[in-house]
Design a protein around this motif. Structure first.
Motif, PDB file in Angstrom:
ATOM      1  N   ARG A  83      -2.027  37.888 -49.383  1.00 43.14           N
ATOM      2  CA  ARG A  83      -3.441  37.676 -49.086  1.00 43.14           C
ATOM      3  C   ARG A  83      -3.823  38.494 -47.866  1.00 43.14           C
ATOM      4  O   ARG A  83      -3.025  38.637 -46.931  1.00 43.14           O
ATOM      5  CB  ARG A  83      -3.730  36.205 -48.797  1.00 43.14           C
ATOM      6  CG  ARG A  83      -3.346  35.294 -49.904  1.00 43.14           C
ATOM      7  CD  ARG A  83      -4.500  35.028 -50.799  1.00 43.14           C
ATOM      8  NE  ARG A  83      -4.058  34.076 -51.813  1.00 43.14           N
ATOM      9  CZ  ARG A  83      -4.776  33.739 -52.824  1.00 43.14           C
ATOM     10  NH1 ARG A  83      -5.961  34.249 -52.986  1.00 43.14           N
ATOM     11  NH2 ARG A  83      -4.317  32.886 -53.700  1.00 43.14           N
ATOM     12  N   GLN A  84      -5.024  39.026 -47.885  1.00 43.32           N
ATOM     13  CA  GLN A  84      -5.469  39.905 -46.798  1.00 43.32           C
ATOM     14  C   GLN A  84      -5.777  39.103 -45.541  1.00 43.32           C
ATOM     15  O   GLN A  84      -6.566  38.165 -45.565  1.00 43.32           O
ATOM     16  CB  GLN A  84      -6.714  40.685 -47.235  1.00 43.32           C
ATOM     17  CG  GLN A  84      -7.129  41.715 -46.218  1.00 43.32           C
ATOM     18  CD  GLN A  84      -7.989  42.793 -46.837  1.00 43.32           C
ATOM     19  OE1 GLN A  84      -7.870  43.082 -48.018  1.00 43.32           O
ATOM     20  NE2 GLN A  84      -8.832  43.396 -46.027  1.00 43.32           N
ATOM     21  N   ARG A  85      -5.141  39.510 -44.421  1.00 48.21           N
ATOM     22  CA  ARG A  85      -5.359  38.906 -43.116  1.00 48.21           C
ATOM     23  C   ARG A  85      -5.602  40.006 -42.083  1.00 48.21           C
ATOM     24  O   ARG A  85      -5.200  39.881 -40.928  1.00 48.21           O
ATOM     25  CB  ARG A  85      -4.176  38.013 -42.733  1.00 48.21           C
ATOM     26  CG  ARG A  85      -3.945  36.837 -43.711  1.00 48.21           C
ATOM     27  CD  ARG A  85      -2.802  35.950 -43.287  1.00 48.21           C
ATOM     28  NE  ARG A  85      -3.117  35.204 -42.078  1.00 48.21           N
ATOM     29  CZ  ARG A  85      -3.785  34.061 -42.036  1.00 48.21           C
ATOM     30  NH1 ARG A  85      -4.210  33.498 -43.157  1.00 48.21           N
ATOM     31  NH2 ARG A  85      -4.016  33.453 -40.898  1.00 48.21           N
ATOM     32  N   ILE A  86      -6.229  41.099 -42.532  1.00 45.97           N
ATOM     33  CA  ILE A  86      -6.674  42.182 -41.653  1.00 45.97           C
ATOM     34  C   ILE A  86      -8.108  42.500 -42.073  1.00 45.97           C
ATOM     35  O   ILE A  86      -8.541  42.126 -43.160  1.00 45.97           O
ATOM     36  CB  ILE A  86      -5.769  43.434 -41.736  1.00 45.97           C
ATOM     37  CG1 ILE A  86      -5.824  44.088 -43.120  1.00 45.97           C
ATOM     38  CG2 ILE A  86      -4.330  43.083 -41.342  1.00 45.97           C
ATOM     39  CD1 ILE A  86      -5.076  45.416 -43.218  1.00 45.97           C
ATOM     40  N   TYR A 114      -5.981  41.219 -36.891  1.00 47.15           N
ATOM     41  CA  TYR A 114      -4.910  41.759 -37.729  1.00 47.15           C
ATOM     42  C   TYR A 114      -3.694  40.848 -37.595  1.00 47.15           C
ATOM     43  O   TYR A 114      -3.135  40.715 -36.507  1.00 47.15           O
ATOM     44  CB  TYR A 114      -4.493  43.148 -37.252  1.00 47.15           C
ATOM     45  CG  TYR A 114      -5.526  44.236 -37.389  1.00 47.15           C
ATOM     46  CD1 TYR A 114      -5.353  45.253 -38.323  1.00 47.15           C
ATOM     47  CD2 TYR A 114      -6.648  44.282 -36.560  1.00 47.15           C
ATOM     48  CE1 TYR A 114      -6.280  46.286 -38.438  1.00 47.15           C
ATOM     49  CE2 TYR A 114      -7.582  45.308 -36.668  1.00 47.15           C
ATOM     50  CZ  TYR A 114      -7.389  46.300 -37.613  1.00 47.15           C
ATOM     51  OH  TYR A 114      -8.310  47.319 -37.731  1.00 47.15           O
ATOM     52  N   ASP A 115      -3.279  40.232 -38.690  1.00 40.61           N
ATOM     53  CA  ASP A 115      -2.049  39.446 -38.703  1.00 40.61           C
ATOM     54  C   ASP A 115      -0.985  40.251 -39.433  1.00 40.61           C
ATOM     55  O   ASP A 115      -1.266  40.923 -40.431  1.00 40.61           O
ATOM     56  CB  ASP A 115      -2.256  38.113 -39.420  1.00 40.61           C
ATOM     57  CG  ASP A 115      -3.162  37.165 -38.645  1.00 40.61           C
ATOM     58  OD1 ASP A 115      -3.369  37.373 -37.439  1.00 40.61           O
ATOM     59  OD2 ASP A 115      -3.661  36.197 -39.263  1.00 40.61           O
ATOM     60  N   ILE A 130      -2.945  40.856 -33.689  1.00 36.19           N
ATOM     61  CA  ILE A 130      -3.612  41.818 -32.815  1.00 36.19           C
ATOM     62  C   ILE A 130      -5.112  41.648 -33.010  1.00 36.19           C
ATOM     63  O   ILE A 130      -5.599  41.611 -34.146  1.00 36.19           O
ATOM     64  CB  ILE A 130      -3.196  43.267 -33.145  1.00 36.19           C
ATOM     65  CG1 ILE A 130      -1.687  43.433 -32.985  1.00 36.19           C
ATOM     66  CG2 ILE A 130      -3.949  44.261 -32.259  1.00 36.19           C
ATOM     67  CD1 ILE A 130      -1.138  44.750 -33.504  1.00 36.19           C
ATOM     68  N   VAL A 131      -5.836  41.544 -31.910  1.00 36.06           N
ATOM     69  CA  VAL A 131      -7.287  41.440 -31.947  1.00 36.06           C
ATOM     70  C   VAL A 131      -7.840  42.772 -31.457  1.00 36.06           C
ATOM     71  O   VAL A 131      -7.562  43.196 -30.338  1.00 36.06           O
ATOM     72  CB  VAL A 131      -7.790  40.278 -31.065  1.00 36.06           C
ATOM     73  CG1 VAL A 131      -9.307  40.220 -31.076  1.00 36.06           C
ATOM     74  CG2 VAL A 131      -7.184  38.956 -31.540  1.00 36.06           C
ATOM     75  N   GLY A 142     -13.223  38.050 -38.260  1.00 30.57           N
ATOM     76  CA  GLY A 142     -12.318  37.087 -37.651  1.00 30.57           C
ATOM     77  C   GLY A 142     -11.086  36.864 -38.504  1.00 30.57           C
ATOM     78  O   GLY A 142     -10.903  37.489 -39.545  1.00 30.57           O
ATOM     79  N   SER A 143     -10.250  35.941 -38.053  1.00 34.54           N
ATOM     80  CA  SER A 143      -9.010  35.675 -38.783  1.00 34.54           C
ATOM     81  C   SER A 143      -9.316  34.965 -40.098  1.00 34.54           C
ATOM     82  O   SER A 143     -10.305  34.254 -40.230  1.00 34.54           O
ATOM     83  CB  SER A 143      -8.059  34.839 -37.930  1.00 34.54           C
ATOM     84  OG  SER A 143      -8.672  33.629 -37.556  1.00 34.54           O
ATOM     85  N   SER A 144      -8.456  35.180 -41.054  1.00 36.07           N
ATOM     86  CA  SER A 144      -8.619  34.588 -42.376  1.00 36.07           C
ATOM     87  C   SER A 144      -8.442  33.075 -42.308  1.00 36.07           C
ATOM     88  O   SER A 144      -7.566  32.572 -41.612  1.00 36.07           O
ATOM     89  CB  SER A 144      -7.595  35.179 -43.339  1.00 36.07           C
ATOM     90  OG  SER A 144      -7.632  34.487 -44.558  1.00 36.07           O
ATOM     91  N   ASN A 145      -9.286  32.368 -43.036  1.00 38.83           N
ATOM     92  CA  ASN A 145      -9.136  30.919 -43.136  1.00 38.83           C
ATOM     93  C   ASN A 145      -8.267  30.528 -44.326  1.00 38.83           C
ATOM     94  O   ASN A 145      -7.998  29.353 -44.535  1.00 38.83           O
ATOM     95  CB  ASN A 145     -10.513  30.255 -43.263  1.00 38.83           C
ATOM     96  CG  ASN A 145     -11.299  30.370 -41.983  1.00 38.83           C
ATOM     97  OD1 ASN A 145     -10.734  30.318 -40.903  1.00 38.83           O
ATOM     98  ND2 ASN A 145     -12.598  30.541 -42.099  1.00 38.83           N
TER      99      ASN A 145
END
Length: 176
Positions: A83-86, A114-115, A130-131, A142-145
């Motif tokens: 799953r996309q987390r960037i 970016y996770d 990384i933010v 923002g970060s993925s929920n």
């Protein structure tokens, strides 16, 4: 832009650009994230685990763990159908396996969170965040929920975005 370790010598100057019409040289910022491990290998981690940078920063991942190989792999469908987390506009990266003292570089330009994880050690919560930029930046994501693709241990290991923004760098103490 992604610099793989086999190109590191040739691309060592990739962080330097000439300004047209000027004799000035602008260096793009470069920061380092180290891959670490305890002497017996029972704990592994990224140091720092959380990092705030400006758009255009190059992140250099260096394996400083003498006993393990590691990866720096962005959470993205292009990487093992994760799953996309960037951010949507960001290019996914996968360093491939880095042996001790090898490195990999990626330049992050899209603002957002970016996770990333270490492919063989994600289940040991070897993850990082990384933010890039700040929430007020155009295009910020923002970060993925979405929690369906990561364990509770992974989520707990990722520092909160607000903490990263306020501290700039978040390290795990002794990899714990």
């Amino acid at each position: 832009m992604i610099c793989r370790r086999r190109h590191a010598v040739w691309l060592g100057g990739c962080a330097v650009a000439f300004v047209a019409g000027s004799r000035s040289v602008l260096a793009q910022p470069t920061v380092t994230v180290e891959m670490r491990g305890s002497p017996r290998g029972e704990r592994i981690w990224y140091d720092p685990v959380g990092l705030a940078v400006s758009p255009g920063t190059t992140v250099r991942f260096i394996n400083r763990d003498p006993g393990n190989s590691h990866t720096a792999t962005a959470y993205h469908p292009a990487n093992y159908d994760r799953r996309q987390r960037i951010p949507t506009d960001a290019d996914p990266w996968d360093s491939d396996f880095l042996l001790p003292d090898e490195h990999f570089e990626v330049t992050l330009t899209a603002p957002g969170v970016y996770d990333y994880y270490c492919l063989p050690h994600e289940m040991s919560a070897m993850v990082g965040r990384i933010v890039v930029g700040t929430p007020g930046d155009t295009g910020w994501e923002g970060s993925s929920n979405d929690k369906s693709d990561v364990s509770e241990e992974v989520l707990a290991a990722l520092p909160l975005v607000q903490r990263i923004l306020s501290e700039g760098t978040v390290s795990r103490e002794n990899g714990s």
